[in-house]
Design a protein around this motif. Structure first.
Motif, PDB file in Angstrom:
ATOM      1  N   LYS A 154       0.828  -1.211   0.000  1.00  0.00           N
ATOM      2  CA  LYS A 154       0.000   0.000   0.000  1.00  0.00           C
ATOM      3  C   LYS A 154       0.861   1.259   0.000  1.00  0.00           C
ATOM      4  CE  LYS A 154      -4.208  -1.802   2.167  1.00  0.00           C
ATOM      5  NZ  LYS A 154      -5.147  -1.666   3.310  1.00  0.00           N
ATOM      6  N   LEU A 228      -8.948   3.041  -9.059  1.00  0.00           N
ATOM      7  CA  LEU A 228      -8.764   1.619  -8.780  1.00  0.00           C
ATOM      8  C   LEU A 228      -7.659   1.351  -7.757  1.00  0.00           C
ATOM      9  CD1 LEU A 228      -9.328   0.206 -12.370  1.00  0.00           C
ATOM     10  CD2 LEU A 228     -10.932   0.324 -10.467  1.00  0.00           C
ATOM     11  N   LEU A 231      -8.821   2.652  -4.208  1.00  0.00           N
ATOM     12  CA  LEU A 231      -9.807   1.816  -3.527  1.00  0.00           C
ATOM     13  C   LEU A 231      -9.140   0.637  -2.837  1.00  0.00           C
ATOM     14  CD1 LEU A 231     -12.757   1.797  -6.104  1.00  0.00           C
ATOM     15  CD2 LEU A 231     -12.425   3.240  -4.102  1.00  0.00           C
ATOM     16  N   TYR A 232      -8.044   0.160  -3.410  1.00  0.00           N
ATOM     17  CA  TYR A 232      -7.281  -0.911  -2.752  1.00  0.00           C
ATOM     18  C   TYR A 232      -6.640  -0.387  -1.465  1.00  0.00           C
ATOM     19  CZ  TYR A 232      -3.548  -4.280  -1.859  1.00  0.00           C
ATOM     20  OH  TYR A 232      -2.705  -5.194  -1.254  1.00  0.00           O
ATOM     21  N   ASP A 235      -9.278   0.144   1.145  1.00  0.00           N
ATOM     22  CA  ASP A 235     -10.089  -1.051   1.447  1.00  0.00           C
ATOM     23  C   ASP A 235     -11.566  -0.804   1.149  1.00  0.00           C
ATOM     24  OD1 ASP A 235      -8.011  -2.766   2.347  1.00  0.00           O
ATOM     25  OD2 ASP A 235      -7.961  -1.666   4.246  1.00  0.00           O
ATOM     26  N   ARG A 236     -11.806  -0.188   0.012  1.00  0.00           N
ATOM     27  CA  ARG A 236     -13.163   0.108  -0.417  1.00  0.00           C
ATOM     28  C   ARG A 236     -13.601  -0.887  -1.505  1.00  0.00           C
ATOM     29  NH1 ARG A 236     -17.111   3.498   1.679  1.00  0.00           N
ATOM     30  NH2 ARG A 236     -16.152   5.213   2.830  1.00  0.00           N
ATOM     31  N   PRO A 237     -14.904  -1.171  -1.608  1.00  0.00           N
ATOM     32  CA  PRO A 237     -15.368  -2.067  -2.678  1.00  0.00           C
ATOM     33  C   PRO A 237     -15.174  -1.431  -4.046  1.00  0.00           C
ATOM     34  CG  PRO A 237     -17.234  -1.073  -1.526  1.00  0.00           C
ATOM     35  CD  PRO A 237     -16.006  -0.725  -0.728  1.00  0.00           C
ATOM     36  N   TYR A 238     -14.948  -2.271  -5.030  1.00  0.00           N
ATOM     37  CA  TYR A 238     -14.687  -1.787  -6.387  1.00  0.00           C
ATOM     38  C   TYR A 238     -15.988  -1.544  -7.138  1.00  0.00           C
ATOM     39  CZ  TYR A 238      -9.679  -2.397  -6.206  1.00  0.00           C
ATOM     40  OH  TYR A 238      -8.358  -2.253  -5.896  1.00  0.00           O
ATOM     41  N   ASP A 241     -18.258  -4.236  -9.712  1.00  0.00           N
ATOM     42  CA  ASP A 241     -17.805  -5.579  -9.304  1.00  0.00           C
ATOM     43  C   ASP A 241     -16.512  -5.983 -10.005  1.00  0.00           C
ATOM     44  OD1 ASP A 241     -20.004  -5.969  -7.586  1.00  0.00           O
ATOM     45  OD2 ASP A 241     -21.259  -6.573  -9.276  1.00  0.00           O
ATOM     46  N   SER A 244     -10.105  -6.999  -7.736  1.00  0.00           N
ATOM     47  CA  SER A 244      -9.185  -6.124  -7.013  1.00  0.00           C
ATOM     48  C   SER A 244      -7.794  -6.080  -7.635  1.00  0.00           C
ATOM     49  CB  SER A 244      -9.079  -6.574  -5.549  1.00  0.00           C
ATOM     50  OG  SER A 244      -8.610  -7.911  -5.476  1.00  0.00           O
ATOM     51  N   TRP A 245      -7.428  -7.090  -8.433  1.00  0.00           N
ATOM     52  CA  TRP A 245      -6.076  -7.095  -9.010  1.00  0.00           C
ATOM     53  C   TRP A 245      -5.881  -5.987 -10.049  1.00  0.00           C
ATOM     54  CZ3 TRP A 245      -6.434  -7.790 -14.204  1.00  0.00           C
ATOM     55  CH2 TRP A 245      -7.489  -8.548 -14.702  1.00  0.00           C
ATOM     56  N   ALA A 247      -6.035  -3.048  -9.413  1.00  0.00           N
ATOM     57  CA  ALA A 247      -5.328  -1.976  -8.713  1.00  0.00           C
ATOM     58  C   ALA A 247      -3.840  -1.977  -9.016  1.00  0.00           C
ATOM     59  CB  ALA A 247      -5.547  -2.110  -7.206  1.00  0.00           C
TER      60      ALA A 247
END
Length: 277
Positions: A154, A228, A231-232, A235-238, A241, A244-245, A247
């Motif tokens: 992060k 993108l 949000l990673y 720790d937020r939802p994408y 849908d 997550s990769w 990011a």
């Protein structure tokens, strides 16, 4: 192999020419330090008004699209710093249409250095450091007040967002400039994607329609500038849908964006007909 070495040599020549032209404009700017300081402060203050608007908004609400003020500040700071860096390096590209109209582009074509480097460095505006500074200050505020469980990945995400985002915005600058070979009065169209794009990214994706989010993800990939990866970090939802990769793809997306932008520039330059033809 010869083409590879030729392209590498042209790239080195372009970088060298850019540095020399930019250094000339920096020396010219610093000859009047008080004027430079006022211009830089004016740039800082003008861009800062955007964040003042966000502060006023949060004086009436606790969250915007489900995001708190520090989270929006994080989006604002990363987008502002990325665009500010791109604007510093490539912001002069929007003058191409004027050069095509008045014929001054012809003088650049006869010089033995890449035209792109000459236009990008033309009138290099050091005052644009004010925009970068303002974005970094807001980002610094967000990093201090946000409650994030930091990991090495992060931590690396933050500078990666700024650098990759700057390359993505630079690609948009180049592609927009290429369009001006055919539509000389299209600088405002270019600005709608650059200046307009950074304004879009300063707000959370949850406040925009899903079709717009799809457009800036899969068509003009501005979402990879900060949405993108941010949000990673948060720790937020994408949105939509998405996995997550995604990011971790901004550096790859930035590199891919350079390919069509470079191709559009070469096509536009080849199609140019000088004022004497």
């Amino acid at each position: 192999m010869g083409e590879v070495f030729g392209a590498a040599g042209q790239l080195r020549a372009g970088i060298r020419a850019y540095r020399m032209i930019a250094a000339m404009w920096i020396r010219s700017t610093m000859a009047y330090r008080a004027s430079f300081a006022m211009a830089a402060f004016g740039n800082f203050a003008a861009t800062g008004l955007d964040f003042v608007g966000i502060l006023l908004m949060f004086s009436h609400v606790d969250a915007l699209g489900g995001y708190t003020l520090p989270e929006v500040a994080f989006l604002y700071g990363t987008a502002g710093a990325a665009f500010g860096l791109s604007d510093l390096v490539m912001g002069s590209m929007d003058r191409l249409g004027q050069r095509v109209r008045d014929g001054t582009l012809d003088t650049l074509l006869v010089r033995p250095v890449p035209v792109l480097a000459q236009i990008a460095a033309d009138r290099f505006a050091l005052r644009r450091l004010g925009r970068i500074t303002q974005g970094l200050l807001v980002l610094g505020y967000a990093l201090v007040v946000l409650d994030i469980e930091w990991t090495p990945l992060k931590v690396l995400m933050v500078p990666m967002m700024v650098l990759s985002g700057a390359v993505i915005f630079s690609s948009v600058f180049v592609a927009g400039a290429a369009f001006q070979f055919w539509a000389q009065d299209a600088s405002q169209v270019q600005n709608s994607f650059t200046y307009g794009g950074t304004t879009l990214l300063q707000y959370p994706p949850t406040v925009f329609a899903k079709d717009l989010v799809r457009g800036v993800t899969f068509v003009l990939p501005l979402a990879f500038v900060n949405w993108l990866p941010a949000l990673y970090v948060l720790d937020r939802p994408y949105p939509l849908d998405l996995p997550s990769w995604l990011a971790f793809l901004p550096p790859l997306v930035a590199g891919v964006c350079c390919v069509p932008a470079g191709a559009a520039w070469r096509v536009g330059l080849r199609s140019y007909r000088s004022t004497g033809s």
